[in-house]
Design a protein around this motif. Structure first.
Motif, PDB file in Angstrom:
ATOM      1  N   PRO A 185      60.109  43.199  59.141  1.00 55.24           N
ATOM      2  CA  PRO A 185      59.222  43.795  58.523  1.00 55.24           C
ATOM      3  C   PRO A 185      59.226  43.582  56.817  1.00 55.24           C
ATOM      4  N   LEU A 186      60.416  43.727  56.372  1.00 58.19           N
ATOM      5  CA  LEU A 186      60.398  43.723  54.694  1.00 58.19           C
ATOM      6  C   LEU A 186      59.904  42.260  54.223  1.00 58.19           C
ATOM      7  N   ARG A 187      60.460  41.357  54.944  1.00 52.44           N
ATOM      8  CA  ARG A 187      60.005  39.911  54.681  1.00 52.44           C
ATOM      9  C   ARG A 187      58.716  39.685  54.960  1.00 52.44           C
ATOM     10  N   SER A 188      58.358  40.173  56.119  1.00 55.84           N
ATOM     11  CA  SER A 188      56.797  39.991  56.262  1.00 55.84           C
ATOM     12  C   SER A 188      55.784  40.846  55.471  1.00 55.84           C
ATOM     13  N   CYS A 189      56.169  42.175  55.036  1.00 57.61           N
ATOM     14  CA  CYS A 189      55.452  42.686  54.212  1.00 57.61           C
ATOM     15  C   CYS A 189      55.207  41.940  52.571  1.00 57.61           C
ATOM     16  N   ALA A 190      56.455  41.451  52.399  1.00 56.95           N
ATOM     17  CA  ALA A 190      56.447  40.780  50.851  1.00 56.95           C
ATOM     18  C   ALA A 190      55.553  39.752  50.753  1.00 56.95           C
ATOM     19  N   SER A 191      55.857  39.015  51.953  1.00 59.80           N
ATOM     20  CA  SER A 191      55.079  37.629  52.479  1.00 59.80           C
ATOM     21  C   SER A 191      53.478  37.914  52.393  1.00 59.80           C
ATOM     22  N   GLU A 192      53.280  39.006  52.990  1.00 57.77           N
ATOM     23  CA  GLU A 192      51.763  39.437  53.310  1.00 57.77           C
ATOM     24  C   GLU A 192      51.303  39.821  51.851  1.00 57.77           C
ATOM     25  N   ALA A 193      51.802  40.560  51.324  1.00 61.35           N
ATOM     26  CA  ALA A 193      51.460  40.969  49.940  1.00 61.35           C
ATOM     27  C   ALA A 193      51.367  40.206  48.991  1.00 61.35           C
ATOM     28  N   SER A 194      52.221  39.174  48.855  1.00 59.38           N
ATOM     29  CA  SER A 194      52.165  37.993  47.943  1.00 59.38           C
ATOM     30  C   SER A 194      50.809  37.098  48.635  1.00 59.38           C
ATOM     31  N   GLY A 195      50.575  36.987  49.827  1.00 59.36           N
ATOM     32  CA  GLY A 195      49.407  35.927  50.290  1.00 59.36           C
ATOM     33  C   GLY A 195      48.132  36.684  49.690  1.00 59.36           C
ATOM     34  N   LEU A 196      48.139  38.005  49.918  1.00 58.74           N
ATOM     35  CA  LEU A 196      46.813  38.873  49.679  1.00 58.74           C
ATOM     36  C   LEU A 196      46.783  38.874  48.219  1.00 58.74           C
ATOM     37  N   GLU A 197      47.608  38.840  47.498  1.00 56.32           N
ATOM     38  CA  GLU A 197      47.415  38.812  45.933  1.00 56.32           C
ATOM     39  C   GLU A 197      46.858  37.547  45.381  1.00 56.32           C
ATOM     40  N   GLU A 198      47.394  36.557  46.177  1.00 51.44           N
ATOM     41  CA  GLU A 198      46.834  35.155  45.786  1.00 51.44           C
ATOM     42  C   GLU A 198      45.093  35.112  46.306  1.00 51.44           C
ATOM     43  N   LEU A 199      45.117  35.610  47.486  1.00 55.70           N
ATOM     44  CA  LEU A 199      43.788  35.708  47.867  1.00 55.70           C
ATOM     45  C   LEU A 199      42.888  36.304  47.335  1.00 55.70           C
ATOM     46  N   LEU A 200      43.358  37.440  46.387  1.00 57.08           N
ATOM     47  CA  LEU A 200      42.309  38.281  45.536  1.00 57.08           C
ATOM     48  C   LEU A 200      42.156  37.497  44.145  1.00 57.08           C
ATOM     49  N   ARG A 201      43.101  36.906  43.719  1.00 59.02           N
ATOM     50  CA  ARG A 201      42.881  36.046  42.415  1.00 59.02           C
ATOM     51  C   ARG A 201      41.954  34.677  42.796  1.00 59.02           C
ATOM     52  N   ARG A 202      42.110  34.297  44.039  1.00 56.85           N
ATOM     53  CA  ARG A 202      41.354  33.036  44.166  1.00 56.85           C
ATOM     54  C   ARG A 202      39.742  33.559  44.160  1.00 56.85           C
ATOM     55  N   ALA A 203      39.570  34.724  44.937  1.00 56.58           N
ATOM     56  CA  ALA A 203      38.151  35.141  44.927  1.00 56.58           C
ATOM     57  C   ALA A 203      37.642  35.532  43.778  1.00 56.58           C
ATOM     58  N   LEU A 204      38.433  36.299  42.928  1.00 53.92           N
ATOM     59  CA  LEU A 204      37.787  36.807  41.534  1.00 53.92           C
ATOM     60  C   LEU A 204      37.587  35.386  40.645  1.00 53.92           C
ATOM     61  N   ALA A 205      38.526  34.286  40.823  1.00 52.72           N
ATOM     62  CA  ALA A 205      38.567  33.143  40.012  1.00 52.72           C
ATOM     63  C   ALA A 205      37.133  32.574  40.307  1.00 52.72           C
ATOM     64  N   LYS A 206      36.716  32.380  41.583  1.00 47.08           N
ATOM     65  CA  LYS A 206      35.619  31.967  42.070  1.00 47.08           C
ATOM     66  C   LYS A 206      34.435  32.575  41.638  1.00 47.08           C
ATOM     67  N   ALA A 207      34.378  33.930  41.557  1.00 46.40           N
ATOM     68  CA  ALA A 207      33.318  34.662  41.289  1.00 46.40           C
ATOM     69  C   ALA A 207      33.141  34.399  39.731  1.00 46.40           C
ATOM     70  N   ALA A 208      34.282  34.449  39.023  1.00 43.13           N
ATOM     71  CA  ALA A 208      34.151  34.298  37.330  1.00 43.13           C
ATOM     72  C   ALA A 208      33.369  32.977  37.081  1.00 43.13           C
ATOM     73  N   GLU A 209      33.920  32.117  37.900  1.00 42.40           N
ATOM     74  CA  GLU A 209      33.340  30.505  37.659  1.00 42.40           C
ATOM     75  C   GLU A 209      31.723  30.551  37.969  1.00 42.40           C
ATOM     76  N   GLN A 210      31.475  31.213  38.900  1.00 43.10           N
ATOM     77  CA  GLN A 210      29.899  31.388  39.325  1.00 43.10           C
ATOM     78  C   GLN A 210      29.262  32.145  38.040  1.00 43.10           C
ATOM     79  N   GLN A 211      29.808  33.026  37.482  1.00 42.14           N
ATOM     80  CA  GLN A 211      29.275  34.061  36.598  1.00 42.14           C
ATOM     81  C   GLN A 211      29.093  33.026  35.382  1.00 42.14           C
ATOM     82  N   ARG A 212      30.130  32.110  34.931  1.00 42.10           N
ATOM     83  CA  ARG A 212      30.316  31.380  33.839  1.00 42.10           C
ATOM     84  C   ARG A 212      29.007  30.362  33.945  1.00 42.10           C
ATOM     85  N   SER A 213      29.006  30.032  35.052  1.00 37.71           N
ATOM     86  CA  SER A 213      27.829  28.656  35.155  1.00 37.71           C
ATOM     87  C   SER A 213      26.357  29.189  35.229  1.00 37.71           C
TER      88      SER A 213
END
Length: 353
Positions: free
Chosen positions: A30-58
């Motif tokens: 579970p420790l490894r799993s939680c760390a991996s899940e947190a890392s993946g979720l953080e990357e997902l959030l950053r990708r969604a926010l980057a997509k939204a920022a690009e949409q707003q920029r355009s």
């Protein structure tokens, strides 16, 4: 999240109580799993926010261009007023004239006329007045949209800071995922919000993605915020095929009012529940406005009805249909789906990525 010393203390207590198998699982996987899940979720959030920022920029770039054009309305109207006030001294076929501008202290001003495009200086002045009126109508709407865009950008920055300060805590990131996904939908950034949807929520497709091909259809296709398919005709033949051969109840049919445009169908017959959401209806209306001769307008009236109410009159030309009954109208915003329209061109190989 528990520290290493806390975990060791828990391990010692559980071991003394005879829970060795459970302790082993809790201490490793579970420790490894939680760390991996947190890392993946953080990357997902950053990708969604980057997509939204690009949409707003355009969106902001497009709005700023429109705002700059609207600022020219006053100068254009002033020029037309100057011409009209001096028509008594300007010949009907004059290519230029020198007049006194009394708003500038009587300074002589040279007026140039385009007699190749207009029949007379009067005709050119009337056209200038009409153009200035159109530009003024759009300026207030653009100002509102720019203000809304600024607020959206500030909200995206705030969410980005929350992600940065989460410390890769899985619980905090999970809470942020729910908050950001809900907020992006409220800001009408369905494509960015879809990045945060869990896999099981993306059937039959996710918002912003390319839905599966509809049998017999090679035209434009989009995914509404709920994932429902939206089909858009590219020419008269596709419009007729879409409206009369593919669309069926409970699909919803859209078309701009009083102007040529694409036929648009929200395919509720392929999803459950069959009642379309307001967000999906607005998305389809925006597409109908965008793919029409009213595309340059800020807001466009769009009619909609059940697909069963669409028919072709006897002897009507290719692509011409009528509505037996109009279920209602929506205000379509062409610019709201500019990013999705561009993405569809890229998907079809008509734009370079």
């Amino acid at each position: 999240m528990l520290s290493a010393s806390s975990l060791l203390l828990r391990a010692s207590i559980l071991s003394s109580l005879g829970f060795r198998p459970a302790l082993h699982a809790a201490r490793t996987v579970p420790l490894r799993s939680c760390a991996s899940e947190a890392s993946g979720l953080e990357e997902l959030l950053r990708r969604a926010l980057a997509k939204a920022a690009e949409q707003q920029r355009s969106k902001r770039i497009a709005l700023e261009k429109e705002a700059k054009a609207a600022e020219q309305a006053e100068a254009l109207s002033r020029w037309a007023t100057l011409v009209t006030a001096n028509l008594y001294r300007i010949g009907p076929r004059a290519s230029s004239a020198v007049v006194d501008d009394w708003e500038a202290g009587g300074t002589p001003v040279t007026l140039e006329f385009n007699l190749e495009e207009f029949d007379s200086p009067r005709a050119q002045a009337e056209a200038a007045f009409a153009k200035a009126r159109r530009m003024r109508r759009g300026s207030s709407v653009v100002k509102e949209l720019l203000g809304a865009s600024e607020e959206a950008v500030e909200q995206l920055r705030s969410w980005q800071q929350d992600v940065d300060l989460s410390g890769s805590s899985l619980l905090e990131l999970q809470d942020l995922r729910l908050e950001i996904a809900r907020g992006l939908k409220e800001l009408k950034m369905g494509a960015a919000a879809a990045v945060l949807e869990p896999p099981h929520a993306r059937a039959p497709s996710r918002a912003g993605a390319v839905p599966q091909r509809t049998s017999g259809w090679n035209g434009r296709r989009f995914a509404a915020p709920s994932g429902a398919r939206v089909l858009v005709g590219r020419n008269r033949a596709e419009n007729e095929h879409l409206s009369l051969k593919i669309a069926r109840a409970p699909d919803v049919w859209f078309h701009v009012r009083g102007a040529p445009g694409a036929h648009v169908v929200l395919q509720m017959s392929r999803v459950s529940p069959v009642e379309p959401s307001g967000e999906d209806m607005q998305f389809a209306a925006d597409l109908a406005a965008h793919f029409s001769e009213m595309k340059a307008e800020r807001k466009v009236l769009v009619s909609y009805t059940s697909a069963k109410n669409v028919a072709k009159p006897n002897g009507a030309p290719l692509g011409a249909v009528t509505m037996r009954h109009e279920d209602g109208t929506l205000v379509g915003i062409p610019q709201a789906v500019a990013a999705e329209a561009e993405a569809e061109l890229v998907r079809r190989g008509q734009r370079q990525t």
